[in-house]
Design a protein around this motif. Sequence first.
Motif, PDB file in Angstrom:
ATOM      1  N   MET A   1       0.825  -1.200   0.000  1.00 27.97           N
ATOM      2  CA  MET A   1       0.000   0.000   0.000  1.00 27.97           C
ATOM      3  C   MET A   1       0.866   1.260   0.000  1.00 27.97           C
ATOM      4  O   MET A   1       0.625   2.197  -0.764  1.00 27.97           O
ATOM      5  N   LEU A   2       1.897   1.289   0.860  1.00 27.92           N
ATOM      6  CA  LEU A   2       2.769   2.459   0.919  1.00 27.92           C
ATOM      7  C   LEU A   2       3.494   2.672  -0.405  1.00 27.92           C
ATOM      8  O   LEU A   2       3.694   3.813  -0.835  1.00 27.92           O
ATOM      9  N   ARG A   3       3.892   1.557  -1.052  1.00 23.11           N
ATOM     10  CA  ARG A   3       4.580   1.689  -2.332  1.00 23.11           C
ATOM     11  C   ARG A   3       3.667   2.313  -3.378  1.00 23.11           C
ATOM     12  O   ARG A   3       4.091   3.179  -4.155  1.00 23.11           O
ATOM     13  N   LYS A   4       2.412   1.891  -3.416  1.00 23.52           N
ATOM     14  CA  LYS A   4       1.465   2.442  -4.384  1.00 23.52           C
ATOM     15  C   LYS A   4       1.248   3.931  -4.146  1.00 23.52           C
ATOM     16  O   LYS A   4       1.187   4.721  -5.093  1.00 23.52           O
ATOM     17  N   ILE A   5       1.140   4.303  -2.877  1.00 27.06           N
ATOM     18  CA  ILE A   5       0.956   5.719  -2.540  1.00 27.06           C
ATOM     19  C   ILE A   5       2.172   6.524  -2.983  1.00 27.06           C
ATOM     20  O   ILE A   5       2.040   7.622  -3.542  1.00 27.06           O
ATOM     21  N   TYR A   6       3.362   5.971  -2.736  1.00 23.90           N
ATOM     22  CA  TYR A   6       4.594   6.665  -3.132  1.00 23.90           C
ATOM     23  C   TYR A   6       4.646   6.863  -4.641  1.00 23.90           C
ATOM     24  O   TYR A   6       4.981   7.959  -5.127  1.00 23.90           O
ATOM     25  N   ILE A   7       4.315   5.825  -5.400  1.00 26.81           N
ATOM     26  CA  ILE A   7       4.370   5.910  -6.864  1.00 26.81           C
ATOM     27  C   ILE A   7       3.388   6.957  -7.380  1.00 26.81           C
ATOM     28  O   ILE A   7       3.724   7.782  -8.244  1.00 26.81           O
ATOM     29  N   ILE A   8       2.175   6.946  -6.855  1.00 30.27           N
ATOM     30  CA  ILE A   8       1.166   7.928  -7.266  1.00 30.27           C
ATOM     31  C   ILE A   8       1.635   9.343  -6.936  1.00 30.27           C
ATOM     32  O   ILE A   8       1.504  10.273  -7.746  1.00 30.27           O
ATOM     33  N   LEU A   9       2.202   9.513  -5.750  1.00 32.27           N
ATOM     34  CA  LEU A   9       2.682  10.830  -5.323  1.00 32.27           C
ATOM     35  C   LEU A   9       3.802  11.326  -6.234  1.00 32.27           C
ATOM     36  O   LEU A   9       3.793  12.486  -6.678  1.00 32.27           O
ATOM     37  N   VAL A  10       4.763  10.448  -6.538  1.00 37.35           N
ATOM     38  CA  VAL A  10       5.890  10.840  -7.389  1.00 37.35           C
ATOM     39  C   VAL A  10       5.416  11.206  -8.788  1.00 37.35           C
ATOM     40  O   VAL A  10       5.863  12.203  -9.373  1.00 37.35           O
ATOM     41  N   HIS A  11       4.510  10.414  -9.344  1.00 39.46           N
ATOM     42  CA  HIS A  11       4.014  10.705 -10.687  1.00 39.46           C
ATOM     43  C   HIS A  11       3.221  12.010 -10.720  1.00 39.46           C
ATOM     44  O   HIS A  11       3.239  12.737 -11.724  1.00 39.46           O
ATOM     45  N   THR A  12       2.535  12.321  -9.633  1.00 36.32           N
ATOM     46  CA  THR A  12       1.811  13.592  -9.547  1.00 36.32           C
ATOM     47  C   THR A  12       2.787  14.763  -9.501  1.00 36.32           C
ATOM     48  O   THR A  12       2.616  15.772 -10.205  1.00 36.32           O
ATOM     49  N   ILE A  13       3.827  14.619  -8.694  1.00 34.50           N
ATOM     50  CA  ILE A  13       4.844  15.673  -8.599  1.00 34.50           C
ATOM     51  C   ILE A  13       5.565  15.838  -9.933  1.00 34.50           C
ATOM     52  O   ILE A  13       5.945  16.951 -10.316  1.00 34.50           O
ATOM     53  N   ARG A  14       5.737  14.727 -10.668  1.00 34.45           N
ATOM     54  CA  ARG A  14       6.428  14.799 -11.958  1.00 34.45           C
ATOM     55  C   ARG A  14       5.687  15.705 -12.939  1.00 34.45           C
ATOM     56  O   ARG A  14       6.310  16.437 -13.719  1.00 34.45           O
ATOM     57  N   VAL A  15       4.370  15.655 -12.909  1.00 34.03           N
ATOM     58  CA  VAL A  15       3.582  16.522 -13.792  1.00 34.03           C
ATOM     59  C   VAL A  15       3.894  17.987 -13.499  1.00 34.03           C
ATOM     60  O   VAL A  15       4.099  18.795 -14.417  1.00 34.03           O
ATOM     61  N   LEU A  16       3.953  18.324 -12.221  1.00 35.91           N
ATOM     62  CA  LEU A  16       4.264  19.702 -11.834  1.00 35.91           C
ATOM     63  C   LEU A  16       5.707  20.056 -12.184  1.00 35.91           C
ATOM     64  O   LEU A  16       5.986  21.162 -12.669  1.00 35.91           O
ATOM     65  N   ALA A  17       6.624  19.108 -11.945  1.00 33.74           N
ATOM     66  CA  ALA A  17       8.038  19.358 -12.241  1.00 33.74           C
ATOM     67  C   ALA A  17       8.257  19.584 -13.734  1.00 33.74           C
ATOM     68  O   ALA A  17       9.101  20.395 -14.132  1.00 33.74           O
ATOM     69  N   LYS A  18       7.493  18.887 -14.551  1.00 35.22           N
ATOM     70  CA  LYS A  18       7.608  19.078 -15.996  1.00 35.22           C
ATOM     71  C   LYS A  18       7.099  20.453 -16.409  1.00 35.22           C
ATOM     72  O   LYS A  18       7.705  21.133 -17.254  1.00 35.22           O
ATOM     73  N   LYS A  19       6.009  20.887 -15.795  1.00 37.74           N
ATOM     74  CA  LYS A  19       5.419  22.179 -16.139  1.00 37.74           C
ATOM     75  C   LYS A  19       6.360  23.336 -15.830  1.00 37.74           C
ATOM     76  O   LYS A  19       6.426  24.315 -16.585  1.00 37.74           O
ATOM     77  N   VAL A  20       7.085  23.231 -14.728  1.00 37.79           N
ATOM     78  CA  VAL A  20       7.962  24.339 -14.328  1.00 37.79           C
ATOM     79  C   VAL A  20       9.365  24.203 -14.921  1.00 37.79           C
ATOM     80  O   VAL A  20      10.233  25.038 -14.664  1.00 37.79           O
ATOM     81  N   GLY A  21       9.599  23.149 -15.709  1.00 32.12           N
ATOM     82  CA  GLY A  21      10.882  23.000 -16.385  1.00 32.12           C
ATOM     83  C   GLY A  21      11.959  22.291 -15.589  1.00 32.12           C
ATOM     84  O   GLY A  21      13.114  22.219 -16.035  1.00 32.12           O
ATOM     85  N   LEU A  22      11.602  21.742 -14.430  1.00 30.03           N
ATOM     86  CA  LEU A  22      12.606  21.084 -13.599  1.00 30.03           C
ATOM     87  C   LEU A  22      13.150  19.822 -14.266  1.00 30.03           C
ATOM     88  O   LEU A  22      14.360  19.560 -14.217  1.00 30.03           O
ATOM     89  N   LEU A  23      12.275  19.053 -14.902  1.00 27.24           N
ATOM     90  CA  LEU A  23      12.733  17.819 -15.542  1.00 27.24           C
ATOM     91  C   LEU A  23      13.727  18.121 -16.655  1.00 27.24           C
ATOM     92  O   LEU A  23      14.763  17.459 -16.778  1.00 27.24           O
ATOM     93  N   SER A  24      13.423  19.120 -17.462  1.00 26.37           N
ATOM     94  CA  SER A  24      14.329  19.490 -18.559  1.00 26.37           C
ATOM     95  C   SER A  24      15.671  19.961 -18.022  1.00 26.37           C
ATOM     96  O   SER A  24      16.730  19.647 -18.585  1.00 26.37           O
ATOM     97  N   LEU A  25      15.633  20.706 -16.931  1.00 27.82           N
ATOM     98  CA  LEU A  25      16.870  21.194 -16.327  1.00 27.82           C
ATOM     99  C   LEU A  25      17.729  20.031 -15.838  1.00 27.82           C
ATOM    100  O   LEU A  25      18.943  19.989 -16.092  1.00 27.82           O
ATOM    101  N   LEU A  26      17.110  19.079 -15.166  1.00 29.74           N
ATOM    102  CA  LEU A  26      17.851  17.922 -14.665  1.00 29.74           C
ATOM    103  C   LEU A  26      18.400  17.079 -15.809  1.00 29.74           C
ATOM    104  O   LEU A  26      19.522  16.576 -15.744  1.00 29.74           O
ATOM    105  N   GLU A  27      17.612  16.928 -16.868  1.00 27.02           N
ATOM    106  CA  GLU A  27      18.061  16.141 -18.015  1.00 27.02           C
ATOM    107  C   GLU A  27      19.238  16.801 -18.723  1.00 27.02           C
ATOM    108  O   GLU A  27      20.114  16.118 -19.263  1.00 27.02           O
ATOM    109  N   SER A  28      19.266  18.114 -18.716  1.00 21.16           N
ATOM    110  CA  SER A  28      20.361  18.828 -19.378  1.00 21.16           C
ATOM    111  C   SER A  28      21.678  18.681 -18.624  1.00 21.16           C
ATOM    112  O   SER A  28      22.744  18.950 -19.176  1.00 21.16           O
ATOM    113  N   ARG A  29      21.610  18.230 -17.368  1.00 21.79           N
ATOM    114  CA  ARG A  29      22.813  18.048 -16.556  1.00 21.79           C
ATOM    115  C   ARG A  29      23.039  16.573 -16.238  1.00 21.79           C
ATOM    116  O   ARG A  29      23.548  16.230 -15.182  1.00 21.79           O
ATOM    117  N   ARG A  30      22.692  15.693 -17.178  1.00 24.89           N
ATOM    118  CA  ARG A  30      22.815  14.264 -16.930  1.00 24.89           C
ATOM    119  C   ARG A  30      24.271  13.816 -16.814  1.00 24.89           C
ATOM    120  O   ARG A  30      24.548  12.677 -16.451  1.00 24.89           O
TER     121      ARG A  30
END
Length: 236
Positions: A1-30
């Motif tokens: 149950m905790l794992r499912k909650i964690y996965i849902i939470l991370v995927h939700t945060i990812r949507v926000l991180a993509k909108k503000v450009g955080l994912l692109s920034l992190l990818e540019s510094r791979r």
Amino acid sequence: MLRKIYIILVHTIRVLAKKVGLLSLLESRRDRQSLLYVRSLFSIYDVDDMVQLDLPWWTFAAAAYVENFLRSKNGEANVFEYGPGASTVWLAKRARQVAFVEHDGDFAAVLRRLTEGVYNVSGVLIPPEINPRQALVAPSGRVGYENCDFENYVAAIRDAGGPFDMIVIDGRARNACLKEAVKHVKPNGIILFDNSRRERYRLAIEQVGFSPLRFPGLAPALPYLEETTILTRGGT
């Protein structure tokens, strides 16, 4: 149950991180592993995202070792995987041929989509036999598979075009897969055994007669430490 909650939470945060450009920034510094690791945390149980990041789901240190090993083969390595995934696409970019066996029909369909048009990947779907009449030949220690026999899954490597420069064990019935894999790896080849810190794998690794190179540490997408072990005959 905790794992499912964690996965849902991370995927939700990812949507926000993509909108503000955080994912692109992190990818540019791979080029910085710490930032690549942070980016990969948003990829938990998302094989498409792992493929996009060009990451296998092993510890970073083990992946670096494999990268160097495959480079030494000049792109001519022959690879077999028990348990495909993002690593299949990653390996296909660095090896001559990648063959795999998968036990789950739904995930096999995902793999077909991910490898569509990838000329050097081939795989077979072999589900386990459920509730066989005889004693289990190749059991799995994973919860939910107690009455499943993976004998045919383990044997798939026999008709996969070996011997192999590299064999990956990252699926079901791993102890049985390891016992079979040693018969099909080249003298100077390697066997990668993922999640090797799990107690149920320790004895099989110790008794197989190969030299273990253990790579504990961070692995993509996982918020905890893992371990991947590379097995060699001692001279690789």
